[in-house]
Design a protein around this motif. Structure first.
Motif, PDB file in Angstrom:
ATOM      1  N   THR A  23       4.109  -1.058 -12.568  1.00 23.58           N
ATOM      2  CA  THR A  23       3.790  -1.962 -11.469  1.00 23.58           C
ATOM      3  C   THR A  23       4.046  -3.395 -11.901  1.00 23.58           C
ATOM      4  N   TYR A  74       2.160  -1.442  -3.498  1.00 24.93           N
ATOM      5  CA  TYR A  74       1.047  -0.838  -4.227  1.00 24.93           C
ATOM      6  C   TYR A  74      -0.257  -1.405  -3.680  1.00 24.93           C
ATOM      7  N   CYS A  78      -6.797   1.532  -2.962  1.00 22.67           N
ATOM      8  CA  CYS A  78      -6.679   2.983  -3.154  1.00 22.67           C
ATOM      9  C   CYS A  78      -5.863   3.344  -4.395  1.00 22.67           C
ATOM     10  N   LYS A  79      -5.404   2.352  -5.147  1.00 20.78           N
ATOM     11  CA  LYS A  79      -4.706   2.543  -6.426  1.00 20.78           C
ATOM     12  C   LYS A  79      -3.514   3.489  -6.322  1.00 20.78           C
ATOM     13  N   SER A  80      -2.735   3.339  -5.256  1.00 23.11           N
ATOM     14  CA  SER A  80      -1.542   4.170  -5.105  1.00 23.11           C
ATOM     15  C   SER A  80      -0.505   3.425  -4.274  1.00 23.11           C
ATOM     16  N   VAL A  81       0.709   3.959  -4.281  1.00 20.03           N
ATOM     17  CA  VAL A  81       1.753   3.362  -3.453  1.00 20.03           C
ATOM     18  C   VAL A  81       1.514   3.766  -2.008  1.00 20.03           C
ATOM     19  N   THR A  82       1.947   2.915  -1.103  1.00 19.27           N
ATOM     20  CA  THR A  82       1.667   3.171   0.301  1.00 19.27           C
ATOM     21  C   THR A  82       2.736   2.557   1.182  1.00 19.27           C
ATOM     22  N   CYS A  98      -2.603  -1.185   4.903  1.00 19.92           N
ATOM     23  CA  CYS A  98      -2.300   0.033   4.149  1.00 19.92           C
ATOM     24  C   CYS A  98      -2.494   1.239   5.055  1.00 19.92           C
ATOM     25  N   LYS A 100      -2.901   4.318   4.094  1.00 22.50           N
ATOM     26  CA  LYS A 100      -3.802   5.312   3.514  1.00 22.50           C
ATOM     27  C   LYS A 100      -5.269   4.934   3.672  1.00 22.50           C
TER      28      LYS A 100
END
Length: 105
Positions: A23, A74, A78-82, A98, A100
């Motif tokens: 990242t 990123y 939610c600590k993820s790609v979106t 986001c 998600k």
């Protein structure tokens, strides 16, 4: 001129290539060539001759541009790609959200 889905100072994750999974923050966006410059990603070595600004010269390591299709936004919450969606707030401003977790980016 292609539309790029990320903006300057966004946090992105690399989804393909030699830096996959890393990242970094977007430093520059180049929509004409559909590329972005991400901090700490795609480090290349440049052989620099000595000049007035750089008396020593030598091998300089710096970031090179990467295609925008290889990066994804990123989400810190939610600590993820979106992917993103757009939402219009009560005061009429359009914000990126986001998909998600619903957090404003």
């Amino acid at each position: 001129m292609a539309k790029v889905h990320v903006r300057k100072k966004d946090t992105v994750m690399i989804i393909s290539g030699k830096d996959k999974g890393k990242t970094g923050e977007v430093l520059a966006v180049m929509p004409k060539v559909s590329k972005v410059l991400v901090s700490g990603i795609n480090i290349v070595s440049k052989h620099q001759k000595p000049n007035k600004q750089n008396m020593e010269g030598g091998i300089i390591r710096k970031e090179a541009a990467i295609y925008s299709s290889k990066v994804m936004l990123y989400c810190e919450k939610c600590k993820s790609v979106t992917r993103i969606s757009h939402k219009i707030l009560e005061d009429g401003t359009k914000v990126r959200v986001c998909k998600k977790c619903g957090e404003t980016l």
